[in-house]
Design an enzyme around this catalytic site. Structure first.
Site, PDB file in Angstrom:
ATOM      1  N   PHE A   1      -2.856  27.865 -52.322  1.00  0.00           N
ATOM      2  CA  PHE A   1      -3.330  28.974 -52.335  1.00  0.00           C
ATOM      3  C   PHE A   1      -2.870  29.009 -50.914  1.00  0.00           C
ATOM      4  CE2 PHE A   1      -6.552  26.214 -50.968  1.00  0.00           C
ATOM      5  CZ  PHE A   1      -7.551  27.037 -49.703  1.00  0.00           C
TER       6      PHE A   1
ATOM      7  N   LYS B   1       5.302  29.411 -60.409  1.00  0.00           N
ATOM      8  CA  LYS B   1       4.074  29.318 -60.411  1.00  0.00           C
ATOM      9  C   LYS B   1       3.024  28.974 -59.163  1.00  0.00           C
ATOM     10  CE  LYS B   1       0.197  27.967 -61.914  1.00  0.00           C
ATOM     11  NZ  LYS B   1      -0.970  28.628 -60.970  1.00  0.00           N
TER      12      LYS B   1
ATOM     13  N   GLU C   1      -2.915  31.162 -58.582  1.00  0.00           N
ATOM     14  CA  GLU C   1      -4.196  31.929 -59.306  1.00  0.00           C
ATOM     15  C   GLU C   1      -4.825  33.071 -57.953  1.00  0.00           C
ATOM     16  OE1 GLU C   1      -4.591  29.689 -59.598  1.00  0.00           O
ATOM     17  OE2 GLU C   1      -6.454  29.101 -60.702  1.00  0.00           O
TER      18      GLU C   1
ATOM     19  N   SER D   1      -3.507  19.735 -54.619  1.00  0.00           N
ATOM     20  CA  SER D   1      -5.104  18.918 -54.170  1.00  0.00           C
ATOM     21  C   SER D   1      -4.222  17.549 -54.802  1.00  0.00           C
ATOM     22  CB  SER D   1      -6.436  19.449 -54.354  1.00  0.00           C
ATOM     23  OG  SER D   1      -5.918  19.631 -56.202  1.00  0.00           O
TER      24      SER D   1
ATOM     25  N   CYS E   1      -2.446  21.730 -44.786  1.00  0.00           N
ATOM     26  CA  CYS E   1      -2.226  20.049 -45.396  1.00  0.00           C
ATOM     27  C   CYS E   1      -1.819  19.282 -43.831  1.00  0.00           C
ATOM     28  CB  CYS E   1      -1.745  19.677 -46.812  1.00  0.00           C
ATOM     29  SG  CYS E   1       0.115  20.426 -45.836  1.00  0.00           S
TER      30      CYS E   1
ATOM     31  N   GLU F   1     -11.111  14.507 -47.749  1.00  0.00           N
ATOM     32  CA  GLU F   1     -10.804  16.582 -47.823  1.00  0.00           C
ATOM     33  C   GLU F   1     -11.719  17.602 -47.690  1.00  0.00           C
ATOM     34  OE1 GLU F   1      -7.377  18.117 -49.324  1.00  0.00           O
ATOM     35  OE2 GLU F   1      -6.231  18.748 -47.810  1.00  0.00           O
TER      36      GLU F   1
HETATM   37  P1  NAD Z   1      -5.159  22.755 -56.363  1.00  0.00           P
HETATM   38  O1  NAD Z   1      -4.812  21.701 -56.788  1.00  0.00           O
HETATM   39  O2  NAD Z   1      -6.542  23.447 -56.350  1.00  0.00           O
HETATM   40  O3  NAD Z   1      -4.533  23.916 -56.887  1.00  0.00           O
HETATM   41  C1  NAD Z   1      -2.845  24.383 -56.799  1.00  0.00           C
HETATM   42  C2  NAD Z   1      -1.997  24.824 -57.998  1.00  0.00           C
HETATM   43  O4  NAD Z   1      -2.171  24.120 -59.116  1.00  0.00           O
HETATM   44  C3  NAD Z   1      -2.240  25.732 -58.253  1.00  0.00           C
HETATM   45  O5  NAD Z   1      -1.225  26.796 -58.733  1.00  0.00           O
HETATM   46  C4  NAD Z   1      -3.134  25.778 -59.538  1.00  0.00           C
HETATM   47  O6  NAD Z   1      -3.435  27.065 -60.710  1.00  0.00           O
HETATM   48  C5  NAD Z   1      -2.782  25.298 -60.042  1.00  0.00           C
HETATM   49  N1  NAD Z   1      -4.579  23.772 -60.696  1.00  0.00           N
HETATM   50  C6  NAD Z   1      -5.305  24.431 -60.608  1.00  0.00           C
HETATM   51  N2  NAD Z   1      -6.392  23.072 -61.062  1.00  0.00           N
HETATM   52  C7  NAD Z   1      -5.558  22.577 -61.629  1.00  0.00           C
HETATM   53  C8  NAD Z   1      -5.515  21.502 -63.092  1.00  0.00           C
HETATM   54  N3  NAD Z   1      -6.834  21.662 -63.369  1.00  0.00           N
HETATM   55  N4  NAD Z   1      -5.240  21.348 -63.659  1.00  0.00           N
HETATM   56  C9  NAD Z   1      -3.836  22.092 -63.881  1.00  0.00           C
HETATM   57  N5  NAD Z   1      -3.141  22.427 -62.414  1.00  0.00           N
HETATM   58  C10 NAD Z   1      -4.345  23.504 -62.315  1.00  0.00           C
HETATM   59  O7  NAD Z   1      -4.683  23.654 -54.635  1.00  0.00           O
HETATM   60  P2  NAD Z   1      -5.221  24.378 -53.500  1.00  0.00           P
HETATM   61  O8  NAD Z   1      -7.045  24.420 -53.768  1.00  0.00           O
HETATM   62  O9  NAD Z   1      -4.589  26.098 -54.108  1.00  0.00           O
HETATM   63  O10 NAD Z   1      -4.360  24.151 -52.123  1.00  0.00           O
HETATM   64  C11 NAD Z   1      -4.992  23.109 -51.565  1.00  0.00           C
HETATM   65  C12 NAD Z   1      -4.145  21.781 -51.590  1.00  0.00           C
HETATM   66  O11 NAD Z   1      -3.053  21.670 -51.684  1.00  0.00           O
HETATM   67  C13 NAD Z   1      -5.197  21.401 -50.618  1.00  0.00           C
HETATM   68  O12 NAD Z   1      -5.393  19.445 -50.704  1.00  0.00           O
HETATM   69  C14 NAD Z   1      -3.891  20.830 -49.539  1.00  0.00           C
HETATM   70  O13 NAD Z   1      -4.120  19.478 -49.010  1.00  0.00           O
HETATM   71  C15 NAD Z   1      -3.178  20.718 -50.667  1.00  0.00           C
HETATM   72  N6  NAD Z   1      -1.554  20.505 -50.152  1.00  0.00           N
HETATM   73  C16 NAD Z   1      -0.932  20.189 -50.221  1.00  0.00           C
HETATM   74  C17 NAD Z   1       0.634  20.634 -49.060  1.00  0.00           C
HETATM   75  C18 NAD Z   1       0.698  19.257 -49.007  1.00  0.00           C
HETATM   76  O14 NAD Z   1       2.440  19.354 -48.187  1.00  0.00           O
HETATM   77  N7  NAD Z   1       0.916  17.660 -49.398  1.00  0.00           N
HETATM   78  C19 NAD Z   1       0.909  21.420 -48.678  1.00  0.00           C
HETATM   79  C20 NAD Z   1       0.334  22.548 -49.196  1.00  0.00           C
HETATM   80  C21 NAD Z   1      -1.628  22.130 -49.278  1.00  0.00           C
END
Ligand code: NAD
Length: 485
Positions: free
Chosen positions: A150, A174, A177, A227, A282, A376
């Site tokens: 997001f 994808k 959401e 994450s 991140c 985090e």
């Molecule tokens: P998230 O992991 O909750 O979601 C990421 C994606 O995974 C979304 O498209 C979501 O729909 C999907 N998802 C969520 N829960 C899921 C599950 N249980 N099973 C399968 N798919 C699932 O992450 P977020 O909250 O959208 O983003 C924030 C996180 O992303 C933070 O931890 C941040 O550090 C990380 N991030 C990392 C980088 C990097 O380059 N390392 C860059 C941007 C964000």
């Protein structure tokens, strides 16, 4: 902009509402419902994969030079629509307008890298034996998928989609959401730039569609950004289904501040790194390790943080749950004896009472075993741990499970060099609070901040989105034979 009120999937060049159920999309700026989203599953994914497979037949046959023409036009469209795209990012993500604009500008830069591929991706050829030539060509993989988080609704899809497409793959995107609108505009503008139907497809939804992507037998590779918890699930599930996978996870970035650091520049950089994009980067500073006597720098940080006003030069966090989680971390640290120097809890922005705002927060005298030191938080919060010397500071940084970024603030070249060598992180800053490598350098962390080989952007992404074809040829039967010919 045509599809913001009701998000649709984008399949074979058409917007279709074909999910099983739907969920509301809120603007974190004021908590209002701005759209609804289809929750797609295996059925909708199959439609998208079929469209991508059909499109792959001709898309993969184009030359690299032909494919990049679309991204030249698309980059111009990003620039021409900058204001509207920035407002859309702001609306769905909650960051400030200037942060949103910086994000779209970064997307343009990512396109500039993608259009430079014909200059970079030159194949190799050598006469390996008399009259026998061996050549290596980079070929696309087929249908690939990109799953995004997001926090950068416009930029993160541009980390992967342009490179994957330019290199000849067709893509299923994808988006998160929580922020599906910028991806829709991406599809619309790419279509306007001339991208053929089916080359990019978008499926919306949450867990179910992500699992369907990992399990799909004909998707060749999946990139994931999000994450660590989900990165591990996706990496394991996609790899065990024999897909190529790179999965970027969360972070806990340590900034090591030495007493000789320039006080103004350091305070400004540390606070900007922790509070920019409401700490939802991140690459955000999360722990400051203050080495020896740094009180004068901390005092300046407090001044800097007090000048930040939520709802003005600080955006909202993504959701009510995120606000509650961040505030819980602060309260827990306080209860454990840490000292709150600047407190961002319970912040209400006038006129946006239902928005999700947390003010900048500085927590001092944090102990390395507290949750705010290890986990985090993903909000505008920095935990200060005091260390007696640089060795102790490096030890603290090294003990993190994560390893996205680390930075050192000092005027000593030799001390900076020690941190550059010893920090256990993929991206290191020297007097820079957000050390994002710009193209053509690649982006990616270490440890639990990334799973898989290589990085996600820059030159490293070429390896990920292609496979090598090795061809050995001989044309002249008269050539003298040796053991290989
Ligand atoms: P998230 O992991 O909750 O979601 C990421 C994606 O995974 C979304 O498209 C979501 O729909 C999907 N998802 C969520 N829960 C899921 C599950 N249980 N099973 C399968 N798919 C699932 O992450 P977020 O909250 O959208 O983003 C924030 C996180 O992303 C933070 O931890 C941040 O550090 C990380 N991030 C990392 C980088 C990097 O380059 N390392 C860059 C941007 C964000």
């Amino acid at each position: 902009m045509t599809h913001t009120k009701e998000v649709k999937n984008f399949i074979a060049g058409k917007f279709v509402r074909n999910g099983q159920a739907s969920m509301d999309v809120l603007s974190p700026l004021d908590g209002t419902i701005i759209s609804t989203l289809p929750l797609s599953g295996a059925k909708e994914l199959e439609e998208a994969v079929l469209a991508a497979e059909e499109a792959y037949i001709s898309w993969s046959q184009l030359t690299l030079k032909d494919r990049v023409q679309i991204f030249f036009k698309y980059r111009q469209l990003l620039e021409a629509n900058m204001d509207e795209l920035s407002k859309l990012v702001q609306l769905e993500n909650g960051k400030t307008y200037s942060e949103a604009k910086a994000e779209v500008m970064k997307s343009m830069e990512l396109c500039e890298f993608a259009v430079s591929m014909p200059q970079i991706v030159t194949n190799e050829i050598q006469e390996v034996s008399r009259g026998v030539e061996c050549r290596i060509e980079r070929k696309p993989l087929g249908v690939v998928a990109c799953i995004t988080p997001f926090n950068f609704p416009n930029m993160v899809p541009h980390w992967t989609v342009p490179n994957a497409l330019v290199l000849g793959n067709t893509v299923i995107l994808k988006p998160s959401e929580l922020v599906p609108l910028s991806a829709i505009r991406m599809a619309e503008l790419l279509q306007e730039a001339g991208l053929p139907d089916g080359v990019l497809n978008i499926v919306n939804g949450g867990k179910e569609i992500v699992e369907a992507i990992c399990d799909h037998p004909r998707i060749k590779a999946t990139s994931f950004v999000g994450s660590t918890h989900v990165a591990k699930i996706v990496y394991k599930r996609a790899s065990s289904n024999l897909q190529r996978c790179v999965a970027l996870g969360g972070a806990k970035n340590h900034l090591l501040v030495l007493p000789d650091a320039n006080p103004e520049m350091t305070a400004n950089n540390v606070v900007a790194s922790m509070a920019g994009c409401a700490g939802q980067r991140c690459m955000a500073a999360s722990v400051m390790v203050g080495v020896d006597k740094v009180q004068h720098i901390i005092d300046k940080m407090v001044d800097e943080a007090n000048a930040i006003v939520p709802g003005d030069n600080l955006g909202s966090v993504i959701s009510k749950e995120a606000k509650e989680r961040i505030e819980r971390y602060i309260s827990e640290a306080e209860a454990q004896g840490a000292k709150i120097l600047v407190d961002g809890r319970n912040h209400i922005v006038e006129g946006k009472e239902n928005g999700f705002y947390v003010g900048p927060t500085i927590i001092d005298h944090v102990k390395p075993d507290m949750a705010v030191a290890k986990e985090e938080i993903f909000g505008p919060v920095i935990s200060i741990i005091r260390a007696k010397d640089l060795d102790e500071a490096i030890k603290i940084e090294n003990s993190s499970n994560y390893g996205n970024a680390a930075a050192v603030f000092t005027q000593s070249g030799s001390l900076a060099k020690r941190v550059m060598e010893k920090a256990s992180a993929g991206m290191i800053g020297v007097n820079i609070g957000v050390p994002v490598p710009r193209e053509p350098f690649s982006f990616g962390g270490w440890n639990e901040s990334k799973f898989g080989v290589g990085d996600i952007t820059g030159k490293s992404s070429i390896e990920f989105w292609t496979q090598n074809k090795k061809t050995t040829t001989k044309w002249n039967a008269e050539d003298k034979r040796d053991w290989m010919s």
